[in-house]
Design a protein around this motif. Sequence first.
Motif, PDB file in Angstrom:
ATOM      1  N   MET A 118       0.852  -1.167   0.000  1.00  0.00           N
ATOM      2  CA  MET A 118       0.000   0.000   0.000  1.00  0.00           C
ATOM      3  C   MET A 118       0.897   1.229   0.000  1.00  0.00           C
ATOM      4  O   MET A 118       1.851   1.301   0.774  1.00  0.00           O
ATOM      5  CB  MET A 118      -0.895   0.001   1.230  1.00  0.00           C
ATOM      6  N   LYS A 119       0.585   2.151  -0.861  1.00  0.00           N
ATOM      7  CA  LYS A 119       1.375   3.380  -0.957  1.00  0.00           C
ATOM      8  C   LYS A 119       0.463   4.575  -0.762  1.00  0.00           C
ATOM      9  O   LYS A 119      -0.589   4.684  -1.389  1.00  0.00           O
ATOM     10  CB  LYS A 119       2.061   3.477  -2.315  1.00  0.00           C
ATOM     11  N   GLN A 138       3.312   8.160  -9.214  1.00  0.00           N
ATOM     12  CA  GLN A 138       3.309   6.815  -8.639  1.00  0.00           C
ATOM     13  C   GLN A 138       2.840   5.785  -9.659  1.00  0.00           C
ATOM     14  O   GLN A 138       3.403   4.683  -9.732  1.00  0.00           O
ATOM     15  CB  GLN A 138       2.452   6.776  -7.376  1.00  0.00           C
ATOM     16  N   LEU A 139       1.822   6.113 -10.429  1.00  0.00           N
ATOM     17  CA  LEU A 139       1.346   5.180 -11.448  1.00  0.00           C
ATOM     18  C   LEU A 139       2.425   4.918 -12.493  1.00  0.00           C
ATOM     19  O   LEU A 139       2.636   3.772 -12.910  1.00  0.00           O
ATOM     20  CB  LEU A 139       0.078   5.723 -12.118  1.00  0.00           C
ATOM     21  N   LEU A 183       5.042   2.473 -11.347  1.00  0.00           N
ATOM     22  CA  LEU A 183       4.620   1.071 -11.221  1.00  0.00           C
ATOM     23  C   LEU A 183       4.816   0.289 -12.521  1.00  0.00           C
ATOM     24  O   LEU A 183       4.709  -0.936 -12.528  1.00  0.00           O
ATOM     25  CB  LEU A 183       3.163   0.997 -10.773  1.00  0.00           C
ATOM     26  N   ALA A 205       2.272  -2.462 -13.406  1.00  0.00           N
ATOM     27  CA  ALA A 205       1.916  -3.475 -12.406  1.00  0.00           C
ATOM     28  C   ALA A 205       0.465  -3.273 -11.971  1.00  0.00           C
ATOM     29  O   ALA A 205      -0.045  -2.152 -12.012  1.00  0.00           O
ATOM     30  CB  ALA A 205       2.849  -3.364 -11.193  1.00  0.00           C
ATOM     31  N   PRO A 206      -0.221  -4.335 -11.572  1.00  0.00           N
ATOM     32  CA  PRO A 206      -1.615  -4.184 -11.129  1.00  0.00           C
ATOM     33  C   PRO A 206      -1.724  -3.220  -9.952  1.00  0.00           C
ATOM     34  O   PRO A 206      -0.887  -3.249  -9.045  1.00  0.00           O
ATOM     35  CB  PRO A 206      -2.011  -5.596 -10.692  1.00  0.00           C
ATOM     36  N   VAL A 207      -2.752  -2.394  -9.975  1.00  0.00           N
ATOM     37  CA  VAL A 207      -2.914  -1.400  -8.912  1.00  0.00           C
ATOM     38  C   VAL A 207      -4.392  -1.064  -8.731  1.00  0.00           C
ATOM     39  O   VAL A 207      -5.170  -1.125  -9.682  1.00  0.00           O
ATOM     40  CB  VAL A 207      -2.085  -0.123  -9.202  1.00  0.00           C
ATOM     41  N   VAL A 248      -6.583   2.111  -7.278  1.00  0.00           N
ATOM     42  CA  VAL A 248      -6.581   3.501  -6.825  1.00  0.00           C
ATOM     43  C   VAL A 248      -7.886   3.722  -6.074  1.00  0.00           C
ATOM     44  O   VAL A 248      -8.963   3.449  -6.604  1.00  0.00           O
ATOM     45  CB  VAL A 248      -6.456   4.490  -8.005  1.00  0.00           C
ATOM     46  N   TYR A 291      -3.124   4.905 -17.935  1.00  0.00           N
ATOM     47  CA  TYR A 291      -2.654   3.886 -16.998  1.00  0.00           C
ATOM     48  C   TYR A 291      -3.801   2.923 -16.706  1.00  0.00           C
ATOM     49  O   TYR A 291      -4.943   3.334 -16.577  1.00  0.00           O
ATOM     50  CB  TYR A 291      -2.185   4.519 -15.685  1.00  0.00           C
ATOM     51  N   PHE A 308      -5.679   0.731 -14.144  1.00  0.00           N
ATOM     52  CA  PHE A 308      -5.864   0.488 -12.718  1.00  0.00           C
ATOM     53  C   PHE A 308      -7.334   0.304 -12.412  1.00  0.00           C
ATOM     54  O   PHE A 308      -8.198   0.739 -13.147  1.00  0.00           O
ATOM     55  CB  PHE A 308      -5.260   1.613 -11.850  1.00  0.00           C
TER      56      PHE A 308
END
Length: 180
Positions: free
Chosen positions: A1-2, A21-22, A25, A28-30, A32, A57, A59
Amino acid sequence: MKRVALLPAREAVDITALEKQLLGLKGAPVIVVANAGTVNTVDFDAVPAIVELRTRYSFWLHIDAAFGGFAALTEEHGRLVSLLDQADSICIDCHKWLNVPYDSAVQFTRRRDLQVRVFQNYASHLGVPHGVPDIVHLTPEDSRRLRALATWFALAAYGTEGHRDIFSAILKLHADWASM
């Protein structure tokens, strides 16, 4: 977690910081999580800007509209949740504005298949998921009281207009209090 930086003196996410931040990554899966009305200050993230980031991006967008989802009832504040329908998932706490029991909430998702995979109960006496709704396979709880009944009664009793009036009156009181 960020954690993502917030705008100065606000509880709203800094869109530039989120984009950095996106980008970092690298696909990578994320997930938001955007806020539509924080509990402490009723601040709203810039949902249109976050939705726009999805053009660049990939997400999952979850919008926590627990406190501010009912802003959609008023013309004056509806713009704050104008793109709520672009989220992959949304939660709204009914107890915050509908005067129903504390644990009354609703959630919506575009991916019911994922919801069933996460919460499917494998107890043999329950069988496999079927029908609409097959509630036993949609939540982590198997035995619960009918929370939806109080919410249904509140919605039926006051309707859209009544809740719009309540929401507007509370916002006016909040604005009057904040200006003191």
